[in-house]
Design an enzyme around this catalytic site. Structure first.
Site, PDB file in Angstrom:
ATOM      1  N   LYS A   1       0.812  -1.217   0.000  1.00 16.49           N
ATOM      2  CA  LYS A   1       0.000   0.000   0.000  1.00 16.49           C
ATOM      3  C   LYS A   1       0.850   1.274   0.000  1.00 16.49           C
ATOM      4  O   LYS A   1       2.057   1.251   0.252  1.00 16.49           O
ATOM      5  CB  LYS A   1      -0.948  -0.021   1.200  1.00 16.49           C
ATOM      6  CG  LYS A   1      -2.167  -0.917   0.929  1.00 16.49           C
ATOM      7  CD  LYS A   1      -3.222  -0.784   1.980  1.00 16.49           C
ATOM      8  CE  LYS A   1      -4.524  -1.430   1.489  1.00 16.49           C
ATOM      9  NZ  LYS A   1      -5.534  -1.498   2.555  1.00 16.49           N
TER      10      LYS A   1
ATOM     11  N   ARG B   1      -4.554  -9.845   4.448  1.00 19.95           N
ATOM     12  CA  ARG B   1      -4.972  -9.744   3.035  1.00 19.95           C
ATOM     13  C   ARG B   1      -3.731  -9.374   2.220  1.00 19.95           C
ATOM     14  O   ARG B   1      -3.143  -8.311   2.428  1.00 19.95           O
ATOM     15  CB  ARG B   1      -6.065  -8.693   2.896  1.00 19.95           C
ATOM     16  CG  ARG B   1      -6.626  -8.567   1.504  1.00 19.95           C
ATOM     17  CD  ARG B   1      -7.770  -7.568   1.479  1.00 19.95           C
ATOM     18  NE  ARG B   1      -8.331  -7.427   0.138  1.00 19.95           N
ATOM     19  CZ  ARG B   1      -7.877  -6.578  -0.766  1.00 19.95           C
ATOM     20  NH1 ARG B   1      -6.869  -5.790  -0.483  1.00 19.95           N
ATOM     21  NH2 ARG B   1      -8.440  -6.509  -1.956  1.00 19.95           N
TER      22      ARG B   1
END
Lengths: 157, 287
Positions: free
Chosen positions: B222, B256
């Site tokens: 991210k 995840r």
């Protein structure tokens, strides 16, 4: 009659050192089977760590027989390979061969000074002589999977 | 807490790898590599082989872009869910959606978990989970509209806000009939947050774990990792794994991820350091 069992002082047998996989599964099975053969009245011959191995084995086995019994904790050299805890000492194989042969014959002969040099745990094995003639051993395990010589043997005399 | 994700249950101390499977032409990490359904199905086979317990199938990228209708989203994910269900009965199938209608359709096709990355934007999603027998992930986004980027959002205390919003969402799910053991919370790194917020949430993840709800973290590649290390997408694995280690030590349950193998090793190593998982095979010094 007297029943005697010899097992090695392998700490990996203890539950506090259990991993997801058992690196000593075959040895454990042999030790437990031999310990279960002992009678109810058991004397442990072992150093401090060996006592913990003995307690583990005896806690997990039932003892139905009446014979006076001894559980001995000791093993051969820990210098049998390059990867062994004590690295390779070429003398270790001959040492273990001689010690193993004397154990099989029921009259263990221990060279305590050489044993110390070869990282062999023989203090309790030496005490076996005090029990007199043991006769031929039944050998359940004889191997050095981690460069340490282990035996599981039993005697009845 | 024992987890029940649809058809599947997991022990109290189990950690789970949720592998990302994008049925999108434009997601930030893979740029459409698994856009074709067959490619997405191949990705499922790959991550199952790598040991993932969960696949998270998404039909819409998180970032702003072309609007995807509900019908288009359903067409991207429902058939794939059914195909994966048939091929992998023991796999947990999650679908990344905020829409209740899509949630209902994928539950009917075999999904076990609805991963609502947008913090309950569609209030009926909890009903879809309850009626479909699925679990739900309750995320914190600070109330932003789906598929928008954060812009000058500030919090008095981002961790307190994340806890308040995710536990309130969890309560709504509970009230709707989702079983307690089927509700997961997620602080949602980067969603409605700047990099400082995501770093703070990582540092203090233990406070979310202390709520008692199982915690999911979605850290993989991210922007907060990229900004922290000044690295582009494609060079963020080490930073991702560092953040993963911190979250694992705090007790996160579900991860995840894009990279299953590396994350599983990281989580297992940290779990063993934390005393929650024995070493695989220990003999050194114990011979």
């Amino acid at each position: 009659m007297t029943r005697v069992v010899l097992v090695p002082g392998t700490l990996a047998l203890l539950p506090e050192y259990a991993g997801l996989e058992d690196p000593v599964a075959d040895l454990r099975a042999a030790c437990l089977e031999a310990a279960a053969w002992l009678g109810r009245s058991i004397t442990v011959l072992a150093d401090e760590q060996g006592v913990r191995i003995a307690e583990y084995l005896l806690d997990r086995t039932d003892h139905m027989h009446e014979e006076e019994s001894y559980l001995v904790v000791g093993n051969g050299s820990a210098c049998r390979t390059e990867k062994a805890p004590g690295h390779l000492d070429e003398r270790s194989h001959a040492f273990d061969e001689a010690l193993g042969a004397s154990l099989r014959g029921g009259r263990p002969e221990v060279d305590a000074d050489l044993a110390r040099q070869l990282w062999a745990s023989v203090g309790a094995i030496a005490q076996l002589r005090d029990l007199g003639e043991l006769g031929p051993a039944q050998v359940a395990y004889d191997d050095d999977p981690f460069g340490v010589q282990y035996w599981v043997m039993r005697w009845e005399s | 807490m024992t987890l029940r994700l649809g058809r599947h249950t997991f022990d109290d101390d189990a950690t789970l790898m949720m592998a990302i499977v994008n049925r999108t032409p434009d997601s930030f990490y893979d740029q459409g590599a698994t856009w074709a359904e067959d490619k997405a199905f191949e990705r499922v086979a790959l991550v199952v082989g790598q040991g993932a317990e969960i696949v998270d199938i998404g039909g819409i990228k998180a970032a702003p872009g072309v609007e995807i209708s509900e019908a288009e989203e359903r067409s991207r994910v429902v058939d794939l869910v059914a195909r994966v269900r048939a091929a992998y009965p023991s796999l947990v199938i999650s679908v990344d959606t905020w829409r209740a209608s899509v949630g209902a359709a994928v539950c009917a096709a075999g999904a076990d978990l609805l991963n609502d990355a947008w913090g309950g934007a569609d209030p009926e999603l909890v009903d879809a989970a309850a009626e479909g027998g699925a679990a739900i992930v309750c995320t914190h986004t600070g109330g932003v509209t789906p598929r928008t980027r954060p812009y000058r959002i500030e919090y008095d205390d981002v961790v307190a806000a994340a806890i308040a919003d995710t536990t309130a969402y969890a309560s709504r799910a509970l009230d709707a009939g989702v079983p307690r053991e089927s509700i997961v919370i997620d602080p949602a790194h980067d969603f409605g947050k700047n990099t400082f917020h995501s770093l703070e949430l990582t540092h203090r993840l233990g406070e979310m774990v202390d709520t008692g709800w199982p915690v999911l973290v979605s850290l993989s590649n991210k922007d907060f990792v990229g900004e922290t290390l000044d690295l582009p997408v494609g060079s963020r694995l080490v930073g991702t794994l560092a953040a993963t280690a911190v979250c694992a030590l705090a007790g996160a349950r579900i991860y995840r991820v894009h990279e299953v193998v590396e994350t599983r090793q990281t989580v297992d190593m940290v779990s063993s350091i934390a005393g929650r998982r024995p070493p695989c095979r220990a003999i050194r010094g114990l011979q």
